[in-house]
Scaffold this motif. Structure first.
Motif, PDB file in Angstrom:
ATOM      1  N   SER A  38      -8.377  -1.975  12.045  1.00  0.00           N
ATOM      2  CA  SER A  38      -9.622  -1.037  12.319  1.00  0.00           C
ATOM      3  C   SER A  38     -10.919  -2.476  12.050  1.00  0.00           C
ATOM      4  N   PHE A  84     -16.126 -12.781   0.109  1.00  0.00           N
ATOM      5  CA  PHE A  84     -15.700 -12.206  -0.941  1.00  0.00           C
ATOM      6  C   PHE A  84     -14.357 -11.889  -2.004  1.00  0.00           C
ATOM      7  N   GLN A 103     -10.209   1.999   5.011  1.00  0.00           N
ATOM      8  CA  GLN A 103      -9.285   0.960   5.167  1.00  0.00           C
ATOM      9  C   GLN A 103     -10.296  -0.237   5.099  1.00  0.00           C
ATOM     10  N   VAL A 104     -11.447   0.030   4.518  1.00  0.00           N
ATOM     11  CA  VAL A 104     -12.268  -0.483   3.872  1.00  0.00           C
ATOM     12  C   VAL A 104     -12.154  -1.065   2.825  1.00  0.00           C
ATOM     13  N   ALA A 130     -11.752  -3.543   9.295  1.00  0.00           N
ATOM     14  CA  ALA A 130     -12.014  -3.153   7.880  1.00  0.00           C
ATOM     15  C   ALA A 130     -13.069  -4.188   7.427  1.00  0.00           C
ATOM     16  N   ASN A 171      -3.509  -6.110  -4.840  1.00  0.00           N
ATOM     17  CA  ASN A 171      -4.360  -6.889  -5.113  1.00  0.00           C
ATOM     18  C   ASN A 171      -3.762  -8.011  -6.181  1.00  0.00           C
ATOM     19  N   GLU A 179      -8.948  -0.416   0.935  1.00  0.00           N
ATOM     20  CA  GLU A 179      -7.987  -0.913   1.355  1.00  0.00           C
ATOM     21  C   GLU A 179      -8.114  -2.156   0.725  1.00  0.00           C
ATOM     22  N   ALA A 180      -8.665  -2.616   1.911  1.00  0.00           N
ATOM     23  CA  ALA A 180      -8.742  -4.052   2.994  1.00  0.00           C
ATOM     24  C   ALA A 180      -9.214  -5.245   0.938  1.00  0.00           C
ATOM     25  N   ALA A 181     -10.805  -4.800   0.259  1.00  0.00           N
ATOM     26  CA  ALA A 181     -10.849  -5.150  -0.646  1.00  0.00           C
ATOM     27  C   ALA A 181      -9.383  -5.424  -1.387  1.00  0.00           C
ATOM     28  N   PHE A 182      -9.042  -3.523  -1.581  1.00  0.00           N
ATOM     29  CA  PHE A 182      -8.204  -3.836  -2.744  1.00  0.00           C
ATOM     30  C   PHE A 182      -7.455  -5.123  -2.347  1.00  0.00           C
ATOM     31  N   PHE A 196     -16.961  -5.522   5.634  1.00  0.00           N
ATOM     32  CA  PHE A 196     -18.004  -4.335   4.995  1.00  0.00           C
ATOM     33  C   PHE A 196     -18.701  -4.595   5.712  1.00  0.00           C
ATOM     34  N   ARG A 218     -12.160 -13.894   6.333  1.00  0.00           N
ATOM     35  CA  ARG A 218     -11.759 -13.191   5.653  1.00  0.00           C
ATOM     36  C   ARG A 218     -10.510 -13.761   4.823  1.00  0.00           C
ATOM     37  N   MET A 266       0.529  -1.466  -0.168  1.00  0.00           N
ATOM     38  CA  MET A 266      -0.095   0.132   0.047  1.00  0.00           C
ATOM     39  C   MET A 266       0.869   1.458  -0.057  1.00  0.00           C
ATOM     40  N   PHE A 297      -6.851  -5.973   9.017  1.00  0.00           N
ATOM     41  CA  PHE A 297      -6.654  -4.328   9.642  1.00  0.00           C
ATOM     42  C   PHE A 297      -6.303  -4.343  11.045  1.00  0.00           C
TER      43      PHE A 297
END
Lengths: 357, 299
Positions: A88, A103, B191-192, A90, A78, B194-197, A92, A153, A57, A86
């Protein structure tokens, strides 16, 4: 077994510079296949920036990242076979627990049946009953459950290295201990390489095979928890490990030295010779200090006044005053409890270490 | 046996419960809403049932006005209003979503500049801005005159057609779409995304599966705001459109003014309010805001 494993991720003199500020400065280390590796440092030590570079990142200003020998500097997250949990979490928020776990699978185009089977397996692996949790909304889950969903996940992605950015920092102490153990068990049972980032050396020591200690963008020491505990490389590492006594000393030539408490200069004997005039720190662990009985002798002894006594369960911790504004921490077993207010504190030479400041 | 003199219990100090305090504090607002909104609204609804071209409220109610409405071509104006509003909402969604995305996630200092620039345009009265467009688009106006002078191209007036009405509405209602969209997109946690990415999604998949569903509250609020405002719009069609298109709002206005038929105007208003309410509640029911935000707790 872990020692002999080949490196999976090599970090070669990586540097990250913002306009003027160098967050990570020429850091090199290697993460071995299948190990639990932890980066630990106080806030502002550059550990988050380093982690963000490892997952892709953030791009390193200079240096190389190699995954199984291949340079991955420019590979976006990706396309990397690594994945991060993370701080947090993160999750969904608009998806159920099941859809969160599925996902990464659905992104890869797996059929919904395959996704569902795998999600059920993973939920079971993480002690979340799929019957109850699969269709539950993530916002209805508790903190610990959310941790497990995030972990499931990430595992669904089937990463070669799983990164963690202090995911346990917002969890209460008791549950954190449980989750630490579960994480360690999970790492053992899956055989995956885990790379964990935390500000708590205690947490790092509990879980890790190896620990790297970071200060101001530079690695201070890398080693197994035993190595770091047994031989901290400098006063920063020793202090970071928790409650230890670090005495500022000045060598007098040979093993003689003085300890300047600010009010009083106390002569000491060192475990190893130190050149005259050199300033060092002397590390003594609280459990190495003991109260001497009348007539008993030790390598070093100082008269102290006992200020406070704290119960730590099977152990008692004392705060003792050597001179005004100079206190030491002593830890003794409950059986060795003392009621005195004045005592003579002693330690053996072998129990102390000279450290660079 | 001595009788103890009975001491009267001390009066408890007067306490205001939070509920009482809240009631008192909301009283001015309550009164304002009562006399400024509810009462006139009820008056309008009631007036709709009075005989045509009368001005008294105390008469025998009748459905004559509604019969008039259904027997004449008022439905055309209603369709025009709804059609124009729908096109405006869709156009604004297409224009504003990318801009809002940039403002919320990409531009840094630029975002506040755009916000100020757009907010400043709201300081000028809508009618003045629309007349500005008229000067620009009329025959030999700013656009036509410049083309004639510089390129020697003669063009007719660009005014008085449907595209120019839509242009005017899009321009006037842009802030009402843009700002809710920006807020909606800002609520999508970085962050959500970024997490998906990080979990393998491409940029487009992150947009489709994360940004778009999580920004739906902004889309919904912006669309409703623009729809409700533009469905009752009157100046755009009048000033830029001439009499090319008659919207329901200008029908209502002319019943109240030119035709002096207040009951018919009231009946039209009532019908129109009912229609808008149905559309709004349908939209709100269709997209459950709470569910979109993932905050619904069903247990």
């Amino acid at each position: 077994m872990v020692e002999s494993a080949a490196p999976i991720l090599e970090v070669v003199s990586i540097t990250n510079r913002f306009a003027k500020f160098t967050a990570v400065n020429d850091v090199s280390f290697a993460v071995r296949e299948g190990e639990f590796f932890t980066l630990v440092g106080p806030s502002g030590s550059g550990k988050t920036t380093l982690l963000r570079m490892l997952v892709g990142m953030e791009k390193p200003t200079t240096g190389e990242l190699r995954l199984r020998g291949k340079v991955i500097n420019d590979l976006p997250p990706n396309l990397r076979p690594t994945c991060m949990v993370f701080q947090s979490l993160a999750l969904f928020p608009h998806m159920t627990v099941g859809k969160n776990v599925e996902f990464p699978l659905s992104i890869r185009g797996q059929s919904s049946g395959e996704c569902r089977t795998r999600a059920w397996e993973l939920l079971k692996l993480l002690h979340l009953d799929p019957h109850r949790y699969y269709d539950k909304n993530v916002s209805q889950c508790s903190g610990g459950e959310r941790q497990r969903v995030a972990l499931a996940r990430a595992l669904a992605y089937d990463p070669e290295i799983l990164f963690f950015d202090e995911p346990l920092s917002a969890i209460d102490a008791r549950l954190r201990k449980v989750l630490q153990k579960e994480l360690k068990d999970l790492q053992r049972s899956t055989g995956k390489t885990f790379c964990y980032v935390t500000h708590s050396l205690e947490e790092a020591m509990v879980m890790s095979d190896r620990v790297a200690i970071l200060r101001a963008g530079v690695i201070e020491q890398i080693g197994t928890p035993d190595e770091i505990y047994g031989a901290p490389r400098n006063a920063f590492v020793a202090e970071f490990m928790g409650e230890v006594n670090l005495l500022p000393i000045t060598g007098l030539g040979g093993t003689a030295a003085t300890w300047d408490t600010g009010r009083k200069v106390i002569p000491l004997t060192l475990p190893a010779p130190l050149a005259a005039g050199t300033a060092r720190k002397l590390l003594i662990r609280p459990e190495s200090l003991r109260f001497l009985r009348a007539g008993e002798s030790a390598g070093n002894s100082v008269p102290v006044r006992i200020l406070n006594e704290f119960s730590l369960g099977s152990r008692i911790q004392y705060h003792v005053e050597v001179a005004s504004d100079c206190t030491l921490t002593v830890q003794r077993l409950r059986e060795e409890r003392t009621a005195a207010t004045e005592a003579v504190l002693g330690w053996e030479l072998a129990d102390s270490q000279i450290l660079e400041t | 046996m001595s009788a103890t003199p009975s001491v009267p219990a001390p009066k408890p100090p007067r306490e205001f419960s939070p509920a009482f305090f809240g009631t008192v504090c909301s009283l001015p607002f309550f009164l304002l809403m009562l006399f400024g909104f509810v009462a006139p609204l009820l008056c309008v609804v009631w007036f709709g049932f009075m005989p045509a071209k009368t001005f008294a409220l105390l008469q025998m109610p009748t459905f004559a006005n509604y019969e008039t409405i259904f027997n004449q071509t008022y439905f055309k104006s209603i369709l025009w209003s709804i059609g124009l509003a729908t096109v405006t909402v869709l156009t604004l969604l297409v224009i504003c979503y990318p801009l809002a995305f940039g403002m919320a996630k990409i531009f840094r200092g630029g975002a506040s500049f755009i916000t100020y620039a757009i907010a400043t345009s709201l300081f000028v009265s809508e009618n003045i801005r629309l007349f500005g467009w008229v000067i620009g688009f009329m025959k030999n106006g700013v656009v036509g005159g410049t083309l004639a002078k510089v390129f020697d191209v003669q063009i007719d007036s660009l005014l008085y057609n449907i595209p120019v009405i839509i242009l005017g509405m899009v321009y006037v209602y842009l802030p009402f779409m843009l700002f809710p969209l920006v807020l909606g997109l800002k609520m999508v946690p970085d962050q959500v995304r970024e997490a998906a990415f990080d979990l393998g999604a491409s940029r487009w998949q992150v947009f489709k599966k994360i940004d778009l569903p999580l920004s739906m509250p902004g889309v919904l609020i912006g669309s409703l705001l623009v729809f409700v405002l533009s469905v009752g719009a009157i100046s755009e069609a009048k000033i830029l459109g001439g009499q090319k298109v008659v919207t329901i709002a200008s029908d209502i206005e002319s019943e109240f003014t030119y035709a002096q038929n207040w009951p018919l105007g009231s009946a039209l208003s009532t019908l129109f309010i009912a229609l808008t309410t149905v559309v709004v509640f349908f939209a709100l029911g269709r997209f459950d805001l709470e569910k979109l935000l993932g905050k619904k707790r069903s247990e």
